[in-house]
Scaffold this motif. Structure first.
Motif, short mmCIF file in Angstrom:
data_model
loop_
_atom_site.label_atom_id
_atom_site.label_comp_id
_atom_site.label_asym_id
_atom_site.label_seq_id
_atom_site.Cartn_x
_atom_site.Cartn_y
_atom_site.Cartn_z
N GLU A 1 -1.14 18.47 8.42
CA GLU A 1 -0.44 19.14 7.32
C GLU A 1 0.41 18.14 6.53
OE1 GLU A 1 2.82 22.75 6.68
OE2 GLU A 1 1.73 22.56 8.58
N ALA A 2 1.05 17.24 7.25
CA ALA A 2 1.88 16.23 6.58
C ALA A 2 1.01 15.25 5.80
CB ALA A 2 2.72 15.48 7.61
N ALA A 3 -0.14 14.88 6.38
CA ALA A 3 -1.06 13.97 5.70
C ALA A 3 -1.60 14.59 4.42
CB ALA A 3 -2.20 13.58 6.62
N GLN A 4 -1.91 15.89 4.48
CA GLN A 4 -2.42 16.59 3.30
C GLN A 4 -1.35 16.66 2.21
OE1 GLN A 4 -3.87 20.38 4.71
NE2 GLN A 4 -5.45 19.45 5.99
N ALA A 5 -0.10 16.85 2.61
CA ALA A 5 0.99 16.91 1.64
C ALA A 5 1.18 15.55 0.96
CB ALA A 5 2.28 17.33 2.34
N LEU A 6 1.03 14.47 1.72
CA LEU A 6 1.14 13.14 1.14
C LEU A 6 0.02 12.88 0.15
CD1 LEU A 6 2.14 11.04 4.27
CD2 LEU A 6 3.55 11.45 2.24
N ALA A 7 -1.20 13.29 0.52
CA ALA A 7 -2.34 13.10 -0.37
C ALA A 7 -2.15 13.89 -1.67
CB ALA A 7 -3.63 13.54 0.33
N ALA A 8 -1.60 15.09 -1.56
CA ALA A 8 -1.38 15.93 -2.73
C ALA A 8 -0.31 15.35 -3.65
CB ALA A 8 -0.99 17.34 -2.30
N PRO B 1 0.82 -1.21 0.00
CA PRO B 1 0.00 0.00 0.00
C PRO B 1 0.85 1.26 0.00
CG PRO B 1 -0.62 -1.52 1.78
CD PRO B 1 0.71 -1.95 1.26
N GLY B 2 0.27 2.31 -0.56
CA GLY B 2 0.89 3.63 -0.48
C GLY B 2 0.43 4.32 0.79
N VAL B 3 0.02 5.58 0.66
CA VAL B 3 -0.45 6.34 1.83
C VAL B 3 -1.97 6.14 1.96
CG1 VAL B 3 1.39 8.01 1.95
CG2 VAL B 3 -0.44 8.40 0.33
N PHE B 4 -2.36 5.53 3.07
CA PHE B 4 -3.75 5.15 3.28
C PHE B 4 -4.32 5.77 4.55
CE2 PHE B 4 -3.37 2.36 -0.14
CZ PHE B 4 -4.56 1.66 -0.36
#
Length: 255
Positions: A207-214, A193-196
């Motif tokens: 903020e870090a989670a949003q950057a990963l999603a982007a 899996p990638g970022v889940f």
């Protein structure tokens, strides 16, 4: 391998990827044994009804996992255990040398390897021993093992030496295990899996989670546990999927 009327043991089933997989397989008519160290696994199994059982066990314990597999085989009746989806594991972050110049904690590194890699081997060996006793299905199969790797096995970031090494080990075991277990008609696969959206992801700042999603090319969001469960089901029913690692990441390549 059919999902309906099959019996599957899922580790890490109290939440996240494991819980979603247990829900999907149970909805498709399978019996599921939910295995986890968290006692919330009992209430989660109860929500799934009589087709589900809960089992608290440590994946690194030979004795506890043997009891879990004995429970699953008995639950399966004459058909025994059809498959295992191994989702349990830990995430760890530590630099080799911290800001003060201190070396990383060796025991912390060893703990990550022990849980993620040795634990996976423990689950695999006990699963294989249980399923090798099965009567082959109409397609000739006796069972399937699905492990959980990570894109960190390929694209490890700074501070992920322990985690990346542990998941790279899971990747490395997939093909030799599939080759070995072919004589028992047992398939071995891994999902990376990638970022889940999982409880592990909730531990990092928004903020870090949003950057990963982007950073995900498409779809530009975090993966959903239900999408992991969907792939696990597809692996179960497709007999040509064997000895391979499938990235489930929306095309992201970590920097």
């Amino acid at each position: 391998m059919q999902v309906k009327e099959g019996t599957f043991l899922i580790t890490g089933a109290a939440s996240g990827l494991g819980a979603a997989t247990a829900e999907r397989l149970a909805a498709a008519g399978a019996k599921v044994v939910l295995c986890d160290l968290n006692d919330s696994v009992t209430s989660h199994a109860a929500k799934l009804g009589e087709r589900a059982k809960a089992c608290m066990a440590d994946i690194t314990s030979s004795e506890q996992m043997q009891q879990a597999f004995d429970t699953a085989v008995a639950f399966g009746g004459q058909s025994g255990l059809s498959g295992v989806i191994h989702c349990a594991g830990v995430v760890s972050v530590a630099k080799l040398v911290d800001r003060e110049g201190n070396p990383a904690d060796l025991e912390a590194y060893a703990k990550t390897i022990h849980i993620n890699l040795v634990g996976t081997f423990n689950v695999m060996r006990l699963a294989a021993a249980a399923m090798a006793k099965n009567t082959p299905t109409q397609s000739g199969e006796r069972g399937v093992i699905i492990n959980t790797a990570s894109i960190a096995a390929f694209d490890g970031q700074v501070g992920q030496c322990a985690y990346s090494a542990s998941k790279a080990g899971v990747v490395g075991m997939s093909l030799p295990a599939a080759r070995e277990l072919s004589r028992h008609a047992i398939r071995v696969m891994a999902i990376a899996p990638g970022v889940f959206e999982t409880p592990m992801m909730s531990e990092i700042p928004d903020e870090a989670a949003q950057a990963l999603a982007a950073a995900v090319p498409f779809p530009k969001r975090l993966g959903k546990a239900a999408e992991f469960a969907q792939l696990a089901e597809q692996i179960i029913v497709n007999p040509m999927l064997n000895g391979e690692v499938i990235r489930l990441d929306g095309g992201i390549r970590m920097q």
